[in-house]
Design a protein around this motif. Structure first.
Motif, PDB file in Angstrom:
ATOM      1  N   ASN A  31      18.832 -11.642  -5.953  1.00 50.62           N
ATOM      2  CA  ASN A  31      19.863 -11.015  -4.748  1.00 50.62           C
ATOM      3  C   ASN A  31      21.496 -11.082  -3.548  1.00 50.62           C
ATOM      4  OD1 ASN A  31      18.905  -8.724  -2.227  1.00 50.62           O
ATOM      5  ND2 ASN A  31      17.772 -10.035  -0.861  1.00 50.62           N
ATOM      6  N   PHE A  45      14.911  -6.068  -9.584  1.00 50.24           N
ATOM      7  CA  PHE A  45      14.177  -5.892  -9.489  1.00 50.24           C
ATOM      8  C   PHE A  45      12.936  -6.189 -10.374  1.00 50.24           C
ATOM      9  CE2 PHE A  45      11.164  -2.143 -10.394  1.00 50.24           C
ATOM     10  CZ  PHE A  45      10.808  -1.437  -9.854  1.00 50.24           C
ATOM     11  N   THR A  79       4.321  -4.421  -0.510  1.00 54.50           N
ATOM     12  CA  THR A  79       5.537  -5.740  -0.584  1.00 54.50           C
ATOM     13  C   THR A  79       6.226  -4.158  -2.452  1.00 54.50           C
ATOM     14  OG1 THR A  79       5.322  -6.697  -0.159  1.00 54.50           O
ATOM     15  CG2 THR A  79       7.315  -7.170  -1.701  1.00 54.50           C
ATOM     16  N   TYR A  82       5.714  -0.446  -2.169  1.00 53.66           N
ATOM     17  CA  TYR A  82       7.471  -0.476  -1.261  1.00 53.66           C
ATOM     18  C   TYR A  82       8.544  -0.557  -1.677  1.00 53.66           C
ATOM     19  CZ  TYR A  82       9.935  -0.769   3.147  1.00 53.66           C
ATOM     20  OH  TYR A  82      10.754  -1.289   3.549  1.00 53.66           O
ATOM     21  N   MET A  83       8.544  -1.430  -3.295  1.00 58.30           N
ATOM     22  CA  MET A  83       9.882  -1.371  -3.867  1.00 58.30           C
ATOM     23  C   MET A  83      10.038  -0.047  -5.084  1.00 58.30           C
ATOM     24  SD  MET A  83       9.254  -5.666  -4.821  1.00 58.30           S
ATOM     25  CE  MET A  83      10.069  -5.763  -6.125  1.00 58.30           C
ATOM     26  N   PRO A  86      13.613   1.992  -4.198  1.00 58.77           N
ATOM     27  CA  PRO A  86      14.229   1.986  -4.284  1.00 58.77           C
ATOM     28  C   PRO A  86      14.724   2.081  -5.749  1.00 58.77           C
ATOM     29  CG  PRO A  86      13.580  -0.003  -3.490  1.00 58.77           C
ATOM     30  CD  PRO A  86      12.469   0.930  -3.063  1.00 58.77           C
ATOM     31  N   GLN A  93      18.770   0.937  -3.145  1.00 64.17           N
ATOM     32  CA  GLN A  93      18.834  -0.263  -3.508  1.00 64.17           C
ATOM     33  C   GLN A  93      18.781  -0.907  -2.387  1.00 64.17           C
ATOM     34  OE1 GLN A  93      20.971   0.059  -7.418  1.00 64.17           O
ATOM     35  NE2 GLN A  93      19.482   1.149  -8.680  1.00 64.17           N
ATOM     36  N   CYS A  95      18.200  -1.286   0.887  1.00 60.52           N
ATOM     37  CA  CYS A  95      17.144  -1.300   1.316  1.00 60.52           C
ATOM     38  C   CYS A  95      15.884  -2.536   0.785  1.00 60.52           C
ATOM     39  CB  CYS A  95      15.990   0.092   1.497  1.00 60.52           C
ATOM     40  SG  CYS A  95      17.164   1.725   2.388  1.00 60.52           S
ATOM     41  N   MET A  96      15.692  -2.153  -0.337  1.00 59.01           N
ATOM     42  CA  MET A  96      14.467  -3.155  -0.150  1.00 59.01           C
ATOM     43  C   MET A  96      16.041  -4.891  -1.101  1.00 59.01           C
ATOM     44  SD  MET A  96      14.012  -3.898  -5.064  1.00 59.01           S
ATOM     45  CE  MET A  96      13.506  -5.850  -5.297  1.00 59.01           C
ATOM     46  N   CYS A  99      14.827  -6.176   2.895  1.00 63.68           N
ATOM     47  CA  CYS A  99      14.277  -6.893   3.060  1.00 63.68           C
ATOM     48  C   CYS A  99      13.725  -7.986   2.413  1.00 63.68           C
ATOM     49  CB  CYS A  99      12.749  -5.938   2.315  1.00 63.68           C
ATOM     50  SG  CYS A  99      13.522  -4.379   3.325  1.00 63.68           S
ATOM     51  N   THR A 164       8.689   4.068   4.306  1.00 68.79           N
ATOM     52  CA  THR A 164       9.742   2.899   4.455  1.00 68.79           C
ATOM     53  C   THR A 164       9.537   2.112   6.142  1.00 68.79           C
ATOM     54  OG1 THR A 164      11.642   4.151   5.032  1.00 68.79           O
ATOM     55  CG2 THR A 164      11.743   3.543   2.722  1.00 68.79           C
TER      56      THR A 164
END
Length: 199
Positions: A31, A45, A79, A82-83, A86, A93, A95-96, A99, A164
């Motif tokens: 990350n 990812f 999660t 949610y992923m 992006p 992307q 945003c992920m 988070c 989101t």
């Protein structure tokens, strides 16, 4: 939720902690590399999705490995879904990545009870407040603004970005739920007391 399997030769809690300690460290590095360079999102990812799926499977089979298996499973499923946003909309992307910064605190949570030490404990509490209690609520507002932009571009409020701020509010609510648990535990634990196996 029932304890489906009762291993005798190893402790699911210990295995789960060490698995998370190693894998979440890798995710945090991936990350940070992505945020610093803008490169490597696909690797990040894929690693994150595999982690959440494997951890969901493990907690489902060994619910005794965590304190609140239903909450953890709900978190992981939310999660993972949610992923997909992006992944499907590359311009989100970041945003992920934002988070997933909370996983720094998750790593510190596990490290302080597994490895111990005053420094890890201090970093754990500081990162908990900054990431879970301040940064995550801010992201609700940030993602709401992104939804407004997407609404203007698409001409309809019923676009996928609407998910989101809703998911972010759910995850923020979990963070405050865990914050209350942490505060109550601190109030019950005598000075110098040991951490329990969960929090």
């Amino acid at each position: 939720m029932h304890k489906l399997v009762h291993p005798r030769s190893w402790d699911p809690v210990v295995l789960h902690d060490w698995f998370n300690l190693v894998v979440i460290a890798v995710l945090n590095v991936e990350n940070i590399v992505y945020l610093a360079t803008g490169q490597g999102f696909q690797v990040f990812f894929t690693s994150a999705m595999v982690y959440f799926l494997l951890d969901t499977l493990f907690v489902g089979v060994y619910p005794q490995s965590v304190k609140s298996p239903v909450v953890i499973l709900s978190h992981h499923i939310c999660t993972a879904l949610y992923m997909l946003i992006p992944y499907s909309y590359p311009h989100y992307q970041w945003c992920m990545a934002y988070c997933m910064l909370v996983e720094i605190n998750t790593w510190l949570l596990i490290a302080r009870r597994t490895l111990g030490g005053k420094l890890l404990e201090m970093l754990f509490y500081v990162s908990w407040v900054l990431l879970r209690n301040i940064f995550y609520p801010y992201l609700i507002w940030a993602f709401y603004q992104e939804w407004r932009v997407e609404t203007a571009l698409s001409g309809t409020p019923w676009n996928w970005i609407l998910v989101t701020p809703i998911c972010q509010a759910f995850l923020t609510g979990l963070n405050y739920h865990w914050t209350l648990q942490l505060v109550f535990k601190m109030l019950r634990t005598p000075p110098g007391g040991k951490y329990n196996k969960h929090l």
